[in-house]
Design a protein around this motif. Structure first.
Motif, PDB file in Angstrom:
ATOM      1  N   VAL A  54       0.728  -1.292   0.011  1.00 58.29           N
ATOM      2  CA  VAL A  54      -0.034   0.290  -0.101  1.00 58.29           C
ATOM      3  C   VAL A  54       0.777   1.273  -0.163  1.00 58.29           C
ATOM      4  CG1 VAL A  54      -1.982  -1.098   1.153  1.00 58.29           C
ATOM      5  CG2 VAL A  54      -0.288   0.035   2.408  1.00 58.29           C
ATOM      6  N   GLU A  55       0.552   2.366  -0.792  1.00 57.61           N
ATOM      7  CA  GLU A  55       1.064   3.572  -0.707  1.00 57.61           C
ATOM      8  C   GLU A  55       0.106   4.717  -0.301  1.00 57.61           C
ATOM      9  OE1 GLU A  55       4.246   6.060  -3.717  1.00 57.61           O
ATOM     10  OE2 GLU A  55       2.827   4.387  -4.402  1.00 57.61           O
ATOM     11  N   LEU A  56       0.594   5.596   0.611  1.00 60.44           N
ATOM     12  CA  LEU A  56      -0.098   6.985   0.794  1.00 60.44           C
ATOM     13  C   LEU A  56       0.775   8.074   0.313  1.00 60.44           C
ATOM     14  CD1 LEU A  56      -2.354   8.529   2.480  1.00 60.44           C
ATOM     15  CD2 LEU A  56      -0.600   8.532   4.471  1.00 60.44           C
ATOM     16  N   GLN A  57       0.169   9.059  -0.402  1.00 57.66           N
ATOM     17  CA  GLN A  57       0.709  10.020  -0.533  1.00 57.66           C
ATOM     18  C   GLN A  57      -0.036  11.489  -0.486  1.00 57.66           C
ATOM     19  OE1 GLN A  57       3.036  10.193  -4.647  1.00 57.66           O
ATOM     20  NE2 GLN A  57       1.593   8.474  -4.859  1.00 57.66           N
ATOM     21  N   PHE A  58       0.541  12.554  -0.270  1.00 59.18           N
ATOM     22  CA  PHE A  58      -0.404  13.566  -0.078  1.00 59.18           C
ATOM     23  C   PHE A  58       0.573  14.958  -0.514  1.00 59.18           C
ATOM     24  CE2 PHE A  58       2.175  13.019   3.765  1.00 59.18           C
ATOM     25  CZ  PHE A  58       2.647  14.545   4.215  1.00 59.18           C
ATOM     26  N   SER A  59      -0.162  16.181  -0.651  1.00 62.15           N
ATOM     27  CA  SER A  59       0.242  17.393  -0.700  1.00 62.15           C
ATOM     28  C   SER A  59      -0.682  18.427   0.051  1.00 62.15           C
ATOM     29  CB  SER A  59       0.568  17.762  -2.133  1.00 62.15           C
ATOM     30  OG  SER A  59       0.690  19.250  -2.270  1.00 62.15           O
ATOM     31  N   LEU A  60      -0.330  18.905   1.031  1.00 66.51           N
ATOM     32  CA  LEU A  60      -0.985  19.616   1.983  1.00 66.51           C
ATOM     33  C   LEU A  60      -0.363  21.228   2.090  1.00 66.51           C
ATOM     34  CD1 LEU A  60      -3.241  20.151   4.027  1.00 66.51           C
ATOM     35  CD2 LEU A  60      -1.636  19.431   5.899  1.00 66.51           C
ATOM     36  N   PRO A  61      -1.227  22.199   1.315  1.00 67.63           N
ATOM     37  CA  PRO A  61      -0.636  23.462   1.531  1.00 67.63           C
ATOM     38  C   PRO A  61      -1.231  23.979   2.820  1.00 67.63           C
ATOM     39  CG  PRO A  61      -2.445  23.251  -0.082  1.00 67.63           C
ATOM     40  CD  PRO A  61      -2.028  21.857   0.107  1.00 67.63           C
TER      41      PRO A  61
ATOM     42  N   PRO B 186      -5.262  30.981   7.165  1.00 68.54           N
ATOM     43  CA  PRO B 186      -4.843  31.820   6.240  1.00 68.54           C
ATOM     44  C   PRO B 186      -3.277  32.412   6.595  1.00 68.54           C
ATOM     45  CG  PRO B 186      -7.018  32.241   6.454  1.00 68.54           C
ATOM     46  CD  PRO B 186      -6.767  31.245   7.384  1.00 68.54           C
ATOM     47  N   ALA B 187      -3.193  32.191   7.985  1.00 70.08           N
ATOM     48  CA  ALA B 187      -2.009  32.741   8.377  1.00 70.08           C
ATOM     49  C   ALA B 187      -0.752  31.961   8.133  1.00 70.08           C
ATOM     50  CB  ALA B 187      -1.882  32.799  10.169  1.00 70.08           C
ATOM     51  N   LEU B 188      -1.129  30.730   7.653  1.00 69.84           N
ATOM     52  CA  LEU B 188       0.087  29.630   7.182  1.00 69.84           C
ATOM     53  C   LEU B 188       0.452  29.718   5.613  1.00 69.84           C
ATOM     54  CD1 LEU B 188      -0.468  26.664   9.690  1.00 69.84           C
ATOM     55  CD2 LEU B 188       1.142  28.804   9.952  1.00 69.84           C
ATOM     56  N   ASP B 189      -0.253  30.819   5.177  1.00 69.33           N
ATOM     57  CA  ASP B 189      -0.333  30.649   3.683  1.00 69.33           C
ATOM     58  C   ASP B 189       1.545  30.874   2.926  1.00 69.33           C
ATOM     59  OD1 ASP B 189      -1.114  31.101   0.945  1.00 69.33           O
ATOM     60  OD2 ASP B 189      -0.718  33.335   1.044  1.00 69.33           O
ATOM     61  N   GLY B 190       1.750  29.918   2.219  1.00 69.52           N
ATOM     62  CA  GLY B 190       3.105  29.852   1.627  1.00 69.52           C
ATOM     63  C   GLY B 190       3.594  28.610   2.024  1.00 69.52           C
ATOM     64  N   LEU B 191       3.204  28.262   3.569  1.00 70.09           N
ATOM     65  CA  LEU B 191       3.805  26.822   3.810  1.00 70.09           C
ATOM     66  C   LEU B 191       3.106  25.562   3.485  1.00 70.09           C
ATOM     67  CD1 LEU B 191       4.277  28.200   7.731  1.00 70.09           C
ATOM     68  CD2 LEU B 191       6.156  27.527   6.047  1.00 70.09           C
ATOM     69  N   GLY B 192       3.839  24.506   3.284  1.00 66.58           N
ATOM     70  CA  GLY B 192       2.960  23.166   2.925  1.00 66.58           C
ATOM     71  C   GLY B 192       3.876  22.200   3.211  1.00 66.58           C
ATOM     72  N   LEU B 193       3.170  21.088   3.092  1.00 66.99           N
ATOM     73  CA  LEU B 193       4.046  19.595   3.205  1.00 66.99           C
ATOM     74  C   LEU B 193       3.680  18.780   1.939  1.00 66.99           C
ATOM     75  CD1 LEU B 193       3.088  18.942   6.908  1.00 66.99           C
ATOM     76  CD2 LEU B 193       5.416  19.551   6.222  1.00 66.99           C
TER      77      LEU B 193
ATOM     78  N   LYS C 219       9.126   9.539   2.748  1.00 67.01           N
ATOM     79  CA  LYS C 219       9.520  10.960   1.951  1.00 67.01           C
ATOM     80  C   LYS C 219       8.576  11.898   2.557  1.00 67.01           C
ATOM     81  CE  LYS C 219       6.606  10.214  -2.380  1.00 67.01           C
ATOM     82  NZ  LYS C 219       6.975  10.173  -3.670  1.00 67.01           N
ATOM     83  N   LEU C 220       9.351  12.821   2.973  1.00 67.06           N
ATOM     84  CA  LEU C 220       8.721  14.256   3.482  1.00 67.06           C
ATOM     85  C   LEU C 220       9.387  15.391   3.066  1.00 67.06           C
ATOM     86  CD1 LEU C 220       6.280  15.486   5.219  1.00 67.06           C
ATOM     87  CD2 LEU C 220       7.711  14.988   7.163  1.00 67.06           C
ATOM     88  N   THR C 221       8.563  16.417   2.634  1.00 65.90           N
ATOM     89  CA  THR C 221       9.069  17.748   2.394  1.00 65.90           C
ATOM     90  C   THR C 221       8.233  18.656   2.953  1.00 65.90           C
ATOM     91  OG1 THR C 221       9.948  16.931   0.053  1.00 65.90           O
ATOM     92  CG2 THR C 221       9.464  19.326   0.297  1.00 65.90           C
ATOM     93  N   GLY C 222       9.156  19.630   3.496  1.00 65.12           N
ATOM     94  CA  GLY C 222       8.273  20.976   4.028  1.00 65.12           C
ATOM     95  C   GLY C 222       8.618  22.063   3.288  1.00 65.12           C
ATOM     96  N   TYR C 223       7.935  23.133   3.003  1.00 68.84           N
ATOM     97  CA  TYR C 223       8.594  24.236   1.863  1.00 68.84           C
ATOM     98  C   TYR C 223       7.518  25.339   2.485  1.00 68.84           C
ATOM     99  CZ  TYR C 223       3.780  23.498  -0.367  1.00 68.84           C
ATOM    100  OH  TYR C 223       2.580  23.410  -0.491  1.00 68.84           O
ATOM    101  N   PHE C 224       8.297  26.378   2.067  1.00 68.02           N
ATOM    102  CA  PHE C 224       7.617  27.771   2.044  1.00 68.02           C
ATOM    103  C   PHE C 224       8.080  28.358   0.872  1.00 68.02           C
ATOM    104  CE2 PHE C 224       8.339  32.235   3.000  1.00 68.02           C
ATOM    105  CZ  PHE C 224       6.948  32.756   3.302  1.00 68.02           C
TER     106      PHE C 224
END
Length: 523
Positions: free
Chosen positions: A371-378, A384-391, A417-422
């Motif tokens: 099984v495989e789980l994938q996600f993209s979470l802005p 709204p205070a976290l605009d620009g951040l995501g996982l 795999k995990l990426t945190g971004y701004f």
């Protein structure tokens, strides 16, 4: 003092070279120096060549107001040829049977090996010496049977007729779309090589051999998608797939080799003794599997989604190396199949005439599922205070094995795999982590061969920060982008372990990389 070409016992294969069987020089042991001390080095010079010619013809018919939207019919033809000449050379220094000083022309000062407690040691250009006349070369193909036994030409011609239909239909608030098709695979494979043994004159006898097989397979496939609206999609796929056997498995040749090390020659255990043989199998059929995939995807934003997938592969045919014990008495040559002690004073005859034969066979079955789980979470979806951040991330669990209990190559049980971004107002930053557990792989073995290895799990961490001047309002900077990258920040090592002995065979350290990038676009 460092000198070249000391008289060591590392030259048993050189016994048929008459000029190396001298007795004028007596070694420290009081015994004459001869062929057993004549090897001062070895060079592998395998030559590989590969060609692929292919043609494809396809026609497409489009349909309107129909369940079937497109119909494709065609055929592909390919002619693939790969060859290997497993060559190498024994090296004997021109100073033989004595040692000698390193030629002045090859010296390159000193090398600092204080890390090993050796201080500064003379450095020299070994490759320059090898390419000069300092060493006499003796062809390994004439002296070692496994060289010609691993020399081959493999050729396969494949016809692939196919038909594929794309379809789309709207019903009950859902849109169904996808394709269904079938292709045939009609293969003619041929291999030519050599059955290679050592003859009575102690030189290699290589007898040409040709073999092969013809086979056909029918490969159906289905890709089915349901778009339920609101960003929800269900996907299903089913297919039969094949992959041709590994090229070196298809070599029809064989070889019988005698390992003339004292430890092997004196060991009565057939698995650790001196006798080994290898043969390929040009009649192998392709790897074959039936596979199913099912996934659910939910797109809750233009850049946000979550998906859960399951997959199953029924391995119908898997090709593997198999090892059996055989009797090598018929290949024994007295006075050749023996070992000589390092001082040349003692001769050892084989403690056993049985050894291991390795060949390749198909028919093994197995399963792979997971099984495989994938996600993209802005994160602005949370506030709204976290605009620009995501996982962005994912995790996979895979369970696979062959029926004999062995592992399926390339499969890690767990992968994360995990990426945190701004990203906002021209600024960007991200940190990524990729982790996988250990898995079975392959690596270059001795004498230009490939051997199975276990590779340890690894955790890689990378990071990047950057700025894009596009929206700064400064005209001459609007094409400028600058970034600073850090790769392998944890200084992860790649560790290889021999599958048979469990010994660590290689540890690769790549170090941390830091890169400063500046790019400028004029358009």
């Amino acid at each position: 003092m460092v000198r070249l070409a000391g008289p060591q016992s590392w030259g048993g294969s050189l016994s048929p070279i008459s000029q190396l069987n001298q007795s004028a020089v007596i070694g420290a042991s009081g015994q004459p120096i001869g062929f057993a001390q004549a090897q001062d080095g070895f060079v592998n010079t395998g030559i590989f060549d590969e060609n692929l010619n292919a043609l494809r013809f396809e026609v497409q018919k489009d349909f309107e107001d129909s369940l079937v939207t497109h119909l494709n019919i065609g055929v592909r033809w390919s002619d693939h040829k790969k060859s290997k000449a497993n060559e190498g050379y024994f090296l004997t220094a021109q100073t033989y049977p004595l040692d000698g000083a390193i030629p002045e022309s090859a010296r390159r000062g000193t090398a600092d090996v204080n890390w090993a407690g050796l201080g500064n040691v003379v450095a020299y250009d070994a490759l320059a010496l090898i390419n000069s006349n300092f060493y006499t070369r003796y062809s390994a193909a004439e002296l070692e049977p496994d060289r010609m036994g691993d020399t081959y030409v493999i050729r396969e011609k494949v016809w692939q007729p196919f038909v594929k239909a794309d379809f789309e239909h709207q019903f009950a608030g859902a849109r169904m779309f996808g394709n269904v098709g079938v292709q045939g695979v009609i293969t003619r494979q041929r291999g030519s090589g050599y059955n290679s043994v050592v003859g009575a004159n102690q030189f290699v006898i290589a007898t040409p051999i040709t073999d092969g097989a013809n086979y056909s397979r029918v490969l159906p496939s289905l890709n089915l998608n349901f778009d339920f609206g609101g960003g929800q999609t269900l996907r299903f796929a089913a297919s039969k797939v094949i992959s041709r056997p590994r090229i070196d498995y298809l070599n029809p040749g064989s070889s019988v080799k005698f390992r003339n090390n004292v430890a092997n020659v004196t060991n009565p255990d057939p698995s650790l003794g001196p006798w080994v043989s290898t043969s390929g199998n040009a009649e192998l059929r392709p790897y074959e599997a039936n596979q199913l995939d099912l996934s659910y995807e939910y797109y809750f934003a233009a850049d946000g989604f979550v998906s859960l997938a399951g997959f199953y592969k029924d391995l119908v045919n898997w090709n593997v190396a198999t090892t059996t014990i055989r009797d090598f008495t018929q290949f024994y040559i007295p006075g050749y199949h023996q070992a000589v002690s390092s001082d040349g004073s003692t001769i050892y005859t084989p403690a056993t005439f049985k050894g291991l034969n390795t060949t390749y066979r198909g028919g093994l079955k197995g399963q792979v599922k997971g099984v495989e789980l994938q996600f993209s979470l802005p994160l602005r979806q949370l506030t709204p205070a976290l605009d620009g951040l995501g996982l962005v991330g994912g995790a996979a669990y895979t369970d696979g094995a062959l029926d004999d209990g062995s592992a399926v190559p390339g499969l890690s049980k767990y992968v994360y795999k995990l990426t945190g971004y701004f990203e906002k107002s021209g600024f960007s930053a991200r940190v990524s982590l990729n982790k996988r557990t250990g898995y079975l792989s392959e690596d270059r073995g001795g004498s230009n061969t490939i051997s199975p290895v276990n590779r340890a799990g690894e955790t890689l961490v990378d990071a990047q920060i950057g700025y894009d001047f596009k929206n700064t309002g400064i005209e001459y900077l609007k094409g400028l982008r600058i970034s600073l990258q850090g790769q392998n920040l944890t200084n992860q090592k790649d560790v290889y372990t021999d599958s048979a002995s469990g010994l660590v065979t290689r540890v690769e350290t790549f170090g941390r990389n830091v890169l400063l990038n500046l790019t400028y676009s004029f358009f």
